[in-house]
Design a protein around this motif. Structure first.
Motif, PDB file in Angstrom:
ATOM      1  N   GLU A   5       2.920 -30.836 -55.397  1.00  0.00           N
ATOM      2  CA  GLU A   5       2.555 -30.132 -56.722  1.00  0.00           C
ATOM      3  C   GLU A   5       3.486 -30.576 -57.852  1.00  0.00           C
ATOM      4  OE1 GLU A   5       2.705 -25.874 -56.158  1.00  0.00           O
ATOM      5  OE2 GLU A   5       0.840 -25.924 -55.288  1.00  0.00           O
ATOM      6  N   LEU A   6       2.896 -30.801 -59.023  1.00  0.00           N
ATOM      7  CA  LEU A   6       3.529 -31.382 -60.143  1.00  0.00           C
ATOM      8  C   LEU A   6       3.441 -30.711 -61.413  1.00  0.00           C
ATOM      9  CD1 LEU A   6       3.239 -35.358 -59.405  1.00  0.00           C
ATOM     10  CD2 LEU A   6       5.485 -33.914 -58.941  1.00  0.00           C
ATOM     11  N   THR A   7       4.106 -30.455 -62.317  1.00  0.00           N
ATOM     12  CA  THR A   7       3.637 -29.903 -63.647  1.00  0.00           C
ATOM     13  C   THR A   7       3.844 -30.935 -64.759  1.00  0.00           C
ATOM     14  OG1 THR A   7       5.039 -27.744 -62.748  1.00  0.00           O
ATOM     15  CG2 THR A   7       4.598 -27.922 -65.169  1.00  0.00           C
ATOM     16  N   ILE A   8       2.785 -30.652 -65.437  1.00  0.00           N
ATOM     17  CA  ILE A   8       2.555 -31.797 -66.591  1.00  0.00           C
ATOM     18  C   ILE A   8       3.546 -31.181 -67.709  1.00  0.00           C
ATOM     19  CG2 ILE A   8       0.857 -32.823 -68.292  1.00  0.00           C
ATOM     20  CD1 ILE A   8       0.501 -33.232 -65.330  1.00  0.00           C
ATOM     21  N   LYS A   9       4.235 -32.294 -68.212  1.00  0.00           N
ATOM     22  CA  LYS A   9       5.333 -31.888 -68.951  1.00  0.00           C
ATOM     23  C   LYS A   9       5.208 -32.701 -70.685  1.00  0.00           C
ATOM     24  CE  LYS A   9       8.534 -31.517 -65.233  1.00  0.00           C
ATOM     25  NZ  LYS A   9       9.643 -32.586 -64.627  1.00  0.00           N
ATOM     26  N   ILE A  55      -6.284 -31.250 -68.482  1.00  0.00           N
ATOM     27  CA  ILE A  55      -5.169 -30.676 -67.701  1.00  0.00           C
ATOM     28  C   ILE A  55      -4.476 -30.870 -69.123  1.00  0.00           C
ATOM     29  CG2 ILE A  55      -3.089 -31.371 -66.350  1.00  0.00           C
ATOM     30  CD1 ILE A  55      -5.452 -32.955 -64.692  1.00  0.00           C
ATOM     31  N   SER A  56      -3.456 -29.756 -69.421  1.00  0.00           N
ATOM     32  CA  SER A  56      -2.726 -29.658 -70.647  1.00  0.00           C
ATOM     33  C   SER A  56      -1.150 -29.429 -70.277  1.00  0.00           C
ATOM     34  CB  SER A  56      -3.270 -28.288 -71.317  1.00  0.00           C
ATOM     35  OG  SER A  56      -4.433 -28.418 -71.856  1.00  0.00           O
ATOM     36  N   LYS A  57      -0.291 -29.489 -71.124  1.00  0.00           N
ATOM     37  CA  LYS A  57       1.042 -29.472 -71.044  1.00  0.00           C
ATOM     38  C   LYS A  57       1.533 -27.999 -70.372  1.00  0.00           C
ATOM     39  CE  LYS A  57       5.356 -29.107 -72.997  1.00  0.00           C
ATOM     40  NZ  LYS A  57       6.193 -29.109 -74.409  1.00  0.00           N
ATOM     41  N   GLY A  58       2.280 -28.138 -69.179  1.00  0.00           N
ATOM     42  CA  GLY A  58       2.566 -26.932 -68.435  1.00  0.00           C
ATOM     43  C   GLY A  58       1.775 -26.432 -67.367  1.00  0.00           C
ATOM     44  N   ALA A  76       5.309 -43.442 -57.621  1.00  0.00           N
ATOM     45  CA  ALA A  76       5.089 -43.926 -58.987  1.00  0.00           C
ATOM     46  C   ALA A  76       4.227 -42.725 -59.762  1.00  0.00           C
ATOM     47  CB  ALA A  76       3.691 -45.019 -58.878  1.00  0.00           C
ATOM     48  N   ILE A  77       3.413 -42.051 -59.286  1.00  0.00           N
ATOM     49  CA  ILE A  77       2.955 -40.810 -59.898  1.00  0.00           C
ATOM     50  C   ILE A  77       3.822 -40.022 -60.337  1.00  0.00           C
ATOM     51  CG2 ILE A  77       1.270 -39.120 -59.744  1.00  0.00           C
ATOM     52  CD1 ILE A  77      -0.460 -41.161 -58.186  1.00  0.00           C
ATOM     53  N   GLU A  78       4.899 -39.576 -59.505  1.00  0.00           N
ATOM     54  CA  GLU A  78       5.880 -38.879 -59.939  1.00  0.00           C
ATOM     55  C   GLU A  78       6.646 -39.400 -61.192  1.00  0.00           C
ATOM     56  OE1 GLU A  78       8.135 -36.145 -56.927  1.00  0.00           O
ATOM     57  OE2 GLU A  78       7.687 -37.900 -55.787  1.00  0.00           O
ATOM     58  N   ASP A  79       6.977 -40.327 -61.151  1.00  0.00           N
ATOM     59  CA  ASP A  79       7.839 -41.386 -62.053  1.00  0.00           C
ATOM     60  C   ASP A  79       7.104 -41.132 -63.495  1.00  0.00           C
ATOM     61  OD1 ASP A  79       9.880 -43.023 -63.066  1.00  0.00           O
ATOM     62  OD2 ASP A  79       8.680 -44.397 -63.174  1.00  0.00           O
ATOM     63  N   LEU A  80       5.689 -41.588 -63.270  1.00  0.00           N
ATOM     64  CA  LEU A  80       4.992 -41.390 -64.596  1.00  0.00           C
ATOM     65  C   LEU A  80       4.940 -39.997 -65.211  1.00  0.00           C
ATOM     66  CD1 LEU A  80       2.545 -42.914 -66.160  1.00  0.00           C
ATOM     67  CD2 LEU A  80       1.011 -41.782 -64.752  1.00  0.00           C
ATOM     68  N   ILE A  81       4.699 -38.965 -64.154  1.00  0.00           N
ATOM     69  CA  ILE A  81       4.483 -37.771 -64.916  1.00  0.00           C
ATOM     70  C   ILE A  81       5.935 -37.215 -65.514  1.00  0.00           C
ATOM     71  CG2 ILE A  81       4.102 -35.043 -64.255  1.00  0.00           C
ATOM     72  CD1 ILE A  81       1.861 -36.305 -62.634  1.00  0.00           C
TER      73      ILE A  81
END
Length: 88
Positions: A5-9, A55-58, A76-81
């Motif tokens: 799970e990742l949060t869009i920042k 998908i929005s911020k937060g 790579a995806i974690e680094d991108l986000i």
């Protein structure tokens, strides 16, 4: 299989340019990569699918990766986000 799970920042979420960067990153890998949000799942290698998620911020998304290079893909995806989308 990796699930994370990742949060869009970043300010605009995964819309337009950030969505394109996400899809480009996902397409570098052989593994199947999916995005899940609110019970809906889309292929992370599809720009239309990613954009349709809105998908929005937060917002928190779940990344599901299955394949031979899944460890490299999640990194790579974690680094991108968490880094690259915040720099632009």
């Amino acid at each position: 299989m990796i699930t994370k799970e990742l949060t869009i920042k970043n300010e605009i979420g995964l819309h337009a340019r950030p969505a394109a960067l996400f899809v480009q990153t996902a397409n570098k890998f052989l593994s199947d990569i999916m995005i899940k949000k609110a019970g809906k799942t889309v292929n992370a290698k599809s720009i239309m699918g990613v954009m349709a998620m809105g998908i929005s911020k937060g917002e928190m998304i779940e990344i599901i990766i299955d394949g031979p290079d899944e460890e490299n893909a999640i990194s790579a995806i974690e680094d991108l986000i968490n880094v690259k989308l915040l720099e632009s």
